[in-house]
Design an enzyme around this catalytic site. Structure first.
Site, PDB file in Angstrom:
ATOM      1  N   GLU A 110      52.855 -93.209 -16.093  1.00 24.62           N
ATOM      2  CA  GLU A 110      52.501 -93.669 -14.748  1.00 24.62           C
ATOM      3  C   GLU A 110      52.259 -95.184 -14.775  1.00 24.62           C
ATOM      4  OE1 GLU A 110      49.645 -91.948 -11.321  1.00 24.62           O
ATOM      5  OE2 GLU A 110      48.549 -92.640 -13.084  1.00 24.62           O
ATOM      6  N   LYS A 120      53.812 -91.254  -5.372  1.00 20.42           N
ATOM      7  CA  LYS A 120      52.705 -90.316  -5.571  1.00 20.42           C
ATOM      8  C   LYS A 120      52.198 -89.821  -4.224  1.00 20.42           C
ATOM      9  CE  LYS A 120      48.502 -89.856  -8.402  1.00 20.42           C
ATOM     10  NZ  LYS A 120      47.618 -90.570  -9.356  1.00 20.42           N
ATOM     11  N   CYS A 131      50.344 -87.944 -12.885  1.00 18.50           N
ATOM     12  CA  CYS A 131      48.916 -87.781 -13.128  1.00 18.50           C
ATOM     13  C   CYS A 131      48.340 -86.557 -12.422  1.00 18.50           C
ATOM     14  CB  CYS A 131      48.205 -89.073 -12.711  1.00 18.50           C
ATOM     15  SG  CYS A 131      46.541 -89.277 -13.366  1.00 18.50           S
TER      16      CYS A 131
END
Length: 317
Positions: free
Chosen positions: A45, A125, A165
Site C-alpha cells: 500500500e 481504496k 489494508c
C-alpha cells in the site's frame, strides 16, 4: 501437480517521501523480480512515496501533508511513464500500490499493469482507515471491479485482484472479489510493527490472520505485501512516531487457498522480493470443498447488492 505461476512479493523500503527516488526503487524491484523468473510482482500500500506515519500522532502537520501531496504519483507523470517503460523492458505483470494525486486530492490507489505495459485496472481504496481520512479521500467511483484476467506462460488466463489494508475487514468487498472468481489476490499493506502493544489486529499475527481467512473463504492465493520501515524514523527525525509504526517489520508472505502459509518468514530487515511458486490445482482442490460463489452459495436467499449512484460533479440535462 497443476500449472505453476511464479510470483514476487515485495518486502522493501521506499526512499521515504521522495517520489523520483522511490519510483527508481520500483523499477529496480521490477527488474529483480523479472530476473528471478517471476511473472507477477505485488507492491505494498502506497509504496510510492511511502506511508505517512506521522498522521497517527499529528494529522494536522500541514507542512508535511503538503510535502506528501507534492510527492504523490499521477498517471500522466514522467515517473509513471518510466514504470510503464520498465515493464515493457522486463515483461511482468505489476500490481502497484501508490498515493495517487488527482488534481488537488489524494487517494490510496492500486493499479494493475499487464506484461505489455497496459494499465488494465485502476482502483482506489473504498474507505481510508481512521486518521488516513485527513490525507486521502474515499473513492468516488461506483465501479466495484477489483479483478482482471492476466495471461501466464503455463497457467494461461488467471483472474488476479487486489485490495488495500483494512479493506480486508470488509466482508462485502472480499465477497465482491470472490464473485469475480479471483484466483490470485494481492493484499497491499503499509509499514507494520510486529510488537503486541495491546491491540491484536495491529500485530503481524493479526494481519496475517485476515490474510489466512481471506484465502480460505475466497479460495484464492493471497500475496501479502508490506512496506519495510527500518529507516522510517531517520526520514522523520523530529517526529514522535506512534509505537505501532516504529521501525516497521517486514511481513511479506504468501498463503494458499486453504489458509496455510507457503513461504518462510523472512528477517525483519529483509529488503527485496520474496519469490513463491503457486500450484493452481490447489484452488480446484479447495473449491471442491467450498465455493462461496458456486456450489456452496444460496443466492436465492442471500446475495450482495451493488448500488450505482451518480458520481458526476456537474450533471447537464
Amino acid at each position: 501437480m497443476g500449472a505453476k505461476v511464479k510470483v514476487a512479493v515485495v518486502q522493501a523500503e521506499p526512499v521515504w517521501f521522495n517520489l523520483q527516488e522511490t519510483v527508481k526503487r520500483v523499477n529496480e524491484l521490477i527488474e529483480s523480480a523479472y530476473n528471478k523468473g517471476a511473472e507477477l510482482i505485488a507492491f505494498p500500500e502506497v509504496f510510492v512515496p511511502g506511508y505517512p506515519t506521522w498522521i497517527w500522532t499529528n494529522a494536522a502537520d500541514l507542512d508535511r501533508n503538503l510535502m506528501y501531496t507534492k510527492n504523490s504519483l499521477t498517471y500522466d507523470s514522467p515517473e509513471f511513464i518510466s514504470i510503464i517503460e520498465t515493464v515493457k523492458k522486463y515483461p511482468i505483470h505489476v500490481v502497484l500500490g501508490f498515493s495517487e494525486k488527482d488534481q488537488g486530492s489524494l487517494y490510496i490507489s492500486q493499479c494493475i499493469i499487464d506484461n505489455t505495459g497496459e494499465i488494465v485496472l485502476k482502483r482506489r481504496k473504498f474507505k481510508p482507515t481512521h486518521v488516513e481520512r485527513v490525507i486521502w479521500g474515499d473513492t468516488a467511483d461506483s465501479n466495484m471491479k477489483s479483478v482482471v484476467t492476466l495471461n501466464f506462460k503455463e497457467a494461461g488466463p488467471v483472474e488476479v485482484g487486489c485490495l488495500s489494508c483494512w479493506e480486508h475487514m470488509q466482508p462485502l468487498l472480499y465477497y465482491n472479489s470472490a464473485a469475480q472468481h479471483e484466483k490470485i489476490h494481492i493484499g497491499s499493506w503499509p509499514a507494520l510493527n510486529d510488537k503486541d502493544l495491546g491491540v491484536y489486529c495491529f500485530t503481524k499475527a493479526g494481519f496475517h490472520g485476515l490474510a489466512r481467512a481471506y484465502a480460505n473463504q475466497v479460495q484464492s492465493f493471497y500475496l501479502f505485501t508490506s512496506i519495510l520501515g527500518q529507516r522510517i524514523q531517520e526520514a522523520l527525525p523530529d517526529v514522535k512516531l506512534s509505537p505501532y509504526f516504529e521501525k516497521g517489520a517486514g511481513c511479506g508472505a504468501v498463503f494458499a487457498p486453504d489458509g496455510s502459509q507457503i513461504t518462510e518468514d523472512h528477517p525483519d530487515d529483509f529488503d527485496g522480493v520474496i519469490i513463491s511458486e503457486l500450484d493452481m490445482d490447489k484452488i480446484l482442490l479447495q473449491k471442491n470443498l467450498v465455493d462461496i460463489v458456486g456450489h456452496y452459495a444460496r443466492p436465492d436467499m442471500v446475495s450482495l447488492s451493488h448500488n450505482r449512484p451518480n458520481t458526476e460533479f456537474v450533471n447537464r440535462k
